[in-house]
Motif scaffolding. Structure first.
Motif, PDB file in Angstrom:
ATOM      1  N   ARG A 131       0.800  -1.234   0.000  1.00 44.16           N
ATOM      2  CA  ARG A 131       0.000   0.000   0.000  1.00 44.16           C
ATOM      3  C   ARG A 131       0.830   1.280   0.000  1.00 44.16           C
ATOM      4  NH1 ARG A 131      -5.522  -0.874   3.272  1.00 44.16           N
ATOM      5  NH2 ARG A 131      -6.096  -2.773   2.210  1.00 44.16           N
ATOM      6  N   ARG A 173       2.031   5.067  -0.378  1.00 39.68           N
ATOM      7  CA  ARG A 173       1.281   6.309  -0.191  1.00 39.68           C
ATOM      8  C   ARG A 173       1.109   7.061  -1.500  1.00 39.68           C
ATOM      9  NH1 ARG A 173       4.709   9.124   4.243  1.00 39.68           N
ATOM     10  NH2 ARG A 173       6.273   7.912   3.184  1.00 39.68           N
ATOM     11  N   ARG A 183      -2.731   7.960  -2.326  1.00 39.85           N
ATOM     12  CA  ARG A 183      -3.680   6.953  -1.840  1.00 39.85           C
ATOM     13  C   ARG A 183      -4.834   7.600  -1.088  1.00 39.85           C
ATOM     14  NH1 ARG A 183      -1.255   3.025   2.099  1.00 39.85           N
ATOM     15  NH2 ARG A 183      -2.630   3.807   3.696  1.00 39.85           N
ATOM     16  N   TYR A 232      -7.060   7.246   1.808  1.00 43.94           N
ATOM     17  CA  TYR A 232      -7.030   6.491   3.064  1.00 43.94           C
ATOM     18  C   TYR A 232      -8.416   6.097   3.560  1.00 43.94           C
ATOM     19  CZ  TYR A 232      -2.062   7.343   3.413  1.00 43.94           C
ATOM     20  OH  TYR A 232      -0.717   7.351   3.173  1.00 43.94           O
ATOM     21  N   SER A 233      -9.481   6.624   2.949  1.00 43.19           N
ATOM     22  CA  SER A 233     -10.826   6.213   3.360  1.00 43.19           C
ATOM     23  C   SER A 233     -11.181   4.824   2.824  1.00 43.19           C
ATOM     24  CB  SER A 233     -11.863   7.241   2.895  1.00 43.19           C
ATOM     25  OG  SER A 233     -11.968   7.250   1.491  1.00 43.19           O
TER      26      SER A 233
END
Length: 76
Positions: free
Chosen positions: A29, A31, A58, A60-61
Motif C-alpha cells: 500500500r 502512499r 492513496r 485512506y478512506s
C-alpha cells in the motif's frame, strides 16, 4: 530464504488525471504512485528524452481492496 518485506499484492485503481481508470497491482500500500508519460521533443540531441510526471496519492478512506489513488493536480 530472504525476506523482501512485501506483505502482499493488492489491486489499485487510479482516479482522475491522465491515467484515469488504470488498474495495477501494488505491494504494501504505497502512499504515492508516480506515472510518467513520454513527451515529444523537437530537434533533440541524440539520446535526449522528456517525460511528464504525474502523482497519484492513496485515498485512506478505502480500507480494503480495490485501493484507490487520486490524481494530485498540484503534482510537478
Amino acid at each position: 530464504m530472504e525476506k523482501t518485506g512485501v506483505t502482499g499484492w493488492e489491486t489499485a485503481v487510479l482516479d482522475g488525471g491522465p491515467a484515469d481508470g488504470l488498474r495495477m497491482k501494488v505491494a504494501d500500500r504505497p502512499r504515492v504512485i508516480q506515472v510518467t508519460h513520454p513527451c515529444l521533443v523537437e530537434a533533440a540531441p541524440h539520446g535526449l528524452r522528456a517525460e511528464g510526471v504525474y502523482v497519484y496519492r492513496r485515498d485512506y478512506s478505502v480500507a480494503g481492496e480495490l485501493l484507490r489513488y487520486g490524481f494530485d493536480i498540484a503534482s510537478p
